[in-house]
Design a protein around this motif. Structure first.
Motif, PDB file in Angstrom:
ATOM      1  N   THR A 142       0.856  -1.182   0.000  1.00 41.99           N
ATOM      2  CA  THR A 142       0.000   0.000   0.000  1.00 41.99           C
ATOM      3  C   THR A 142       0.892   1.232   0.000  1.00 41.99           C
ATOM      4  OG1 THR A 142      -0.131   0.180   2.401  1.00 41.99           O
ATOM      5  CG2 THR A 142      -1.770  -1.224   1.331  1.00 41.99           C
ATOM      6  N   VAL A 143       0.341   2.328  -0.479  1.00 42.11           N
ATOM      7  CA  VAL A 143       1.089   3.588  -0.563  1.00 42.11           C
ATOM      8  C   VAL A 143       0.926   4.323   0.761  1.00 42.11           C
ATOM      9  CG1 VAL A 143       1.272   5.753  -1.824  1.00 42.11           C
ATOM     10  CG2 VAL A 143       0.639   3.650  -3.021  1.00 42.11           C
ATOM     11  N   PRO A 144       2.035   4.809   1.369  1.00 36.71           N
ATOM     12  CA  PRO A 144       1.877   5.522   2.636  1.00 36.71           C
ATOM     13  C   PRO A 144       1.064   6.791   2.441  1.00 36.71           C
ATOM     14  CG  PRO A 144       4.171   5.580   1.889  1.00 36.71           C
ATOM     15  CD  PRO A 144       3.417   4.729   0.931  1.00 36.71           C
ATOM     16  N   PRO A 145       0.298   7.197   3.465  1.00 37.63           N
ATOM     17  CA  PRO A 145      -0.526   8.397   3.335  1.00 37.63           C
ATOM     18  C   PRO A 145       0.344   9.637   3.122  1.00 37.63           C
ATOM     19  CG  PRO A 145      -0.443   7.642   5.620  1.00 37.63           C
ATOM     20  CD  PRO A 145       0.215   6.589   4.794  1.00 37.63           C
ATOM     21  N   ALA A 146      -0.159  10.571   2.345  1.00 40.90           N
ATOM     22  CA  ALA A 146       0.617  11.756   1.959  1.00 40.90           C
ATOM     23  C   ALA A 146       1.089  12.552   3.175  1.00 40.90           C
ATOM     24  CB  ALA A 146      -0.215  12.637   1.047  1.00 40.90           C
ATOM     25  N   VAL A 147       0.262  12.606   4.219  1.00 38.67           N
ATOM     26  CA  VAL A 147       0.621  13.410   5.389  1.00 38.67           C
ATOM     27  C   VAL A 147       1.873  12.890   6.086  1.00 38.67           C
ATOM     28  CG1 VAL A 147      -1.641  14.324   5.961  1.00 38.67           C
ATOM     29  CG2 VAL A 147      -0.985  12.061   6.796  1.00 38.67           C
TER      30      VAL A 147
END
Lengths: 232, 174
Positions: free
Chosen positions: A224-229
């Motif tokens: 999964t892609v880490p959250p932008a924040v």
């Protein structure tokens, strides 16, 4: 700087036609403050990955870097020192030595690394405070709950300068609410700057991570892609 | 939930009559989703309009064979490679998609499973973050827990699908 980095790591057991590939061409870099979960069925290479990241096993090819040091360049003695100072382990159970109190268990890595007893106790009390267990420091493992024992193990994994925790099914022996508390604690330690690589087969616990990596047959199948924040 | 994508999957190996599509659709999905023949023909004529299928000659009983077009194949592949969005979803679409992926030849079912697993995990992570920052008290937390358990159940089911498919593949090889 990545706290731990696996670059094109392959681990094969045995040779020739009987050789078994546990991991194949794995690339994984984990940054300071990141919580990464590895998921996969049994035999997918999860534990091999964890052992390689902690220097308990060496890759057949590729490099493992911890805190900017290529583990392959170290002597056995230097490697042991890296493990004592920088890497903490948390397992499913049997983490603690039953004849030592909570604080004595947490002191152990510091004493093995040459700290005097008073200094080791000071660091251990600090680490126990960070997991909310300073008041149980003198209890023995059998006198506290399973969830508390795991919190002591996390304190030991993070005592002193240690910033990297490798956790192998740390919630395996716990009920779901206590398991949530353990992940919540690991999450909080990451938010305070620690780095955690956790192996689990439970989706609800993996979901606490910034990034979930799926292993299949020794290869990274997806992530999964880490959250932008959280991008630093 | 998409009837047209299911029909495209069934048409992908070879042309079919409308009544065959209806029977095979129900067989593939275990009758969780009964179709009437009118729905099948309405959908086929819309798909023909959109260039996804093309009709053949009428036979002597007035029945028409339909075949999938290149555009239809492209649309089917797009469907299989796109995860179902968790939001407002007709939950059964994933079940139908997996059933069709197993039924239609040449679909990389493992890939379909993994694509969904990653998407569902991303949802689960989002829900867990929401739960951590939730200040709305117990009711809000339990609603989030409910969604977490649903997403978790789906992950477990996907793991199960993968295990069953792996066992079947091994069985076929030995």
């Amino acid at each position: 700087m990545s706290v731990v980095r696996l670059a094109d790591v392959t681990r094969t057991h045995g040779e020739g036609p009987a050789a078994v590939t546990a991991l194949s061409g794995v690339n994984l870099a984990i940054e300071a403050g990141e919580l990464v979960a590895v998921m996969g069925p049994s035999g997918s290479g999860k534990s091999t990955l964890l052992n390689l990241a902690g220097g308990l096993d060496t890759p057949t090819s590729g490099t493992v870097t911890v805190e900017d040091t290529d583990l392959a360049t170290l002597t056995a003695k230097e490697l042991a020192a890296i493990r004592r100072r920088h890497v903490g382990y948390v397992f499913q159970e049997l983490n603690l030595i039953p004849s030592l109190s909570a604080v004595e268990n947490v002191m152990l890595p510091r004493e093995l690394d040459g700290d005097r007893s008073a200094r080791a106790r000071e660091l251990a009390m600090e680490a126990l405070g960070e997991v909310g267990l300073a008041h149980l420091a003198d209890r023995f493992p059998e006198e506290i709950s399973g969830g508390q024992r795991q919190r002591v193990a996390i304190a030991r994994a993070l005592v002193g300068e240690r910033r990297l925790v490798l956790a192998d099914e740390p919630t395996g022996a716990l009920d779901s609410h206590t398991g949530d508390e353990i992940l919540s604690l690991l999450r909080a330690r990451c938010d305070a700057g620690a780095t955690v690589l956790v192996v689990t087969h439970e989706p609800r616990y993996a979901a606490w991570a910034d990034r979930v990596v799926f292993l299949r047959d020794g290869e990274v199948a997806d992530a999964t892609v880490p959250p932008a924040v959280n991008v630093r | 939930m998409s009837i047209r994508h299911g029909l495209l999957a069934l048409l992908s190996p070879e042309p079919r009559y409308g009544y065959q599509l209806r029977t095979e659709f129900e067989a593939s999905t275990g009758a969780t989703w009964p179709l009437n023949i009118g729905q099948v023909y309405t959908t086929l004529s819309r798909m023909e309009r959109d260039g996804l299928v093309s009709p053949g000659e009428e036979d002597d009983q007035g029945r028409v064979v339909y075949m999938i077009t290149e555009a239809g194949r492209a649309e089917m592949e797009r469907w299989f490679s796109t995860p179902v969005a968790q939001a407002d979803r007709p939950r059964d679409e994933l079940v139908i998609k997996l059933a069709m992926a197993v039924t239609a030849p040449g679909v990389d079912v493992g890939r379909v499973v993994q694509t969904q697993r990653t998407a569902t995990m991303a949802t689960l992570q989002e829900l867990t973050r929401a739960k951590r920052s939730a200040a709305g008290g117990t009711a809000q937390r339990l609603v989030l827990d409910s969604k977490i358990f649903q997403a978790e159940a789906e992950q477990r089911w996907l793991d199960h699908c993968e295990a069953v498919l792996a066992a079947n593949t091994e069985g076929a090889q030995s």
